[in-house]
Design an enzyme around this catalytic site. Structure first.
Site, PDB file in Angstrom:
ATOM      1  N   CYS A  63     -96.253  62.659  82.623  1.00  0.00           N
ATOM      2  CA  CYS A  63     -96.288  61.374  83.331  1.00  0.00           C
ATOM      3  C   CYS A  63     -96.901  60.330  82.403  1.00  0.00           C
ATOM      4  O   CYS A  63     -98.017  60.518  81.904  1.00  0.00           O
ATOM      5  CB  CYS A  63     -97.106  61.506  84.610  1.00  0.00           C
ATOM      6  SG  CYS A  63     -97.348  59.938  85.473  1.00  0.00           S
ATOM      7  N   CYS A  66    -100.353  59.038  83.865  1.00  0.00           N
ATOM      8  CA  CYS A  66    -101.572  59.837  84.031  1.00  0.00           C
ATOM      9  C   CYS A  66    -101.645  61.093  83.172  1.00  0.00           C
ATOM     10  O   CYS A  66    -102.669  61.766  83.167  1.00  0.00           O
ATOM     11  CB  CYS A  66    -101.769  60.215  85.500  1.00  0.00           C
ATOM     12  SG  CYS A  66    -100.775  61.623  86.038  1.00  0.00           S
ATOM     13  N   CYS A 112     -95.084  61.299  90.896  1.00  0.00           N
ATOM     14  CA  CYS A 112     -96.000  62.203  90.204  1.00  0.00           C
ATOM     15  C   CYS A 112     -96.971  62.797  91.232  1.00  0.00           C
ATOM     16  O   CYS A 112     -97.577  62.063  92.011  1.00  0.00           O
ATOM     17  CB  CYS A 112     -96.772  61.452  89.134  1.00  0.00           C
ATOM     18  SG  CYS A 112     -98.102  62.429  88.392  1.00  0.00           S
ATOM     19  N   CYS A 115    -100.804  61.376  90.235  1.00  0.00           N
ATOM     20  CA  CYS A 115    -101.226  59.969  90.357  1.00  0.00           C
ATOM     21  C   CYS A 115    -100.391  59.167  91.345  1.00  0.00           C
ATOM     22  O   CYS A 115    -100.725  58.020  91.635  1.00  0.00           O
ATOM     23  CB  CYS A 115    -101.219  59.290  88.995  1.00  0.00           C
ATOM     24  SG  CYS A 115     -99.579  58.850  88.392  1.00  0.00           S
ATOM     25  N   CYS A 135     -83.468  62.583  88.732  1.00  0.00           N
ATOM     26  CA  CYS A 135     -82.984  61.434  87.978  1.00  0.00           C
ATOM     27  C   CYS A 135     -84.185  60.523  87.704  1.00  0.00           C
ATOM     28  O   CYS A 135     -84.704  59.884  88.612  1.00  0.00           O
ATOM     29  CB  CYS A 135     -81.923  60.737  88.823  1.00  0.00           C
ATOM     30  SG  CYS A 135     -81.179  59.318  88.032  1.00  0.00           S
TER      31      CYS A 135
HETATM   32 FE    FE Z   1     -98.906  60.685  87.058  1.00  0.00          FE
END
Ligand code: FE
Length: 148
Positions: A63, A66, A112, A115, A135
């Protein structure tokens, strides 16, 4: 990893998987503006513009907001949709899901799991073995190659 890139984001971690619940104003301060718009306001980058769409490196996608591990390159597949696509998550629970009724459609939004950043959407037209297509926006991802 480019530590400097995340110097303004003290919550970025590749190892800490504890959930983050930060106010929007904090994300606005610590994320680059283009990532902030996608991650916190669900913006979508234009199709066929992202850096990972045609990318075939071997490694892990984290991510960008984060540092949470999201996908392995083995789960990436060549999709014609214009965004990087994966058929499964890096591990159970690393992603979160929400029903998205925007634009007159009912879609599954992918976030995510650490986060809460918006990453993209999940569709049921992916390849075996899962039949899923995650996607994703390239800007929400950060690729790190495996160490030789
Ligand atoms: Fe994240």
């Amino acid at each position: 990893m480019n530590q400097k890139k995340h110097a303004s984001n003290p919550w970025y971690s590749r190892t800490d998987t504890s959930k983050l619940e930060l106010p929007d104003s904090t994300w606005k301060r610590v994320l680059p503006p283009d990532l902030y718009e996608v991650a916190r306001h669900g913006e979508t980058e234009r199709a066929f513009t992202g850096r990972y769409r045609d990318f075939e490196g071997i490694g892990t996608y984290y991510c960008a907001a984060c540092g949470n591990a999201l996908f392995r390159s083995e789960a990436k597949f060549a999709s014609t949709c214009g965004w990087p696509s994966f058929f499964e998550a890096e591990r159970p629970g690393t992603l979160a899901y929400r029903t998205d009724r925007s634009f007159g459609m009912v879609r599954t939004e992918v976030l995510c799991g650490r986060c809460g950043a918006h990453l993209g959407h999940l569709f049921d037209d992916g390849p075996p073995p899962t039949g899923k297509r995650f996607c994703m926006n390239s800007i929400s991802l950060e690729f790190e190659p495996d160490r030789k």
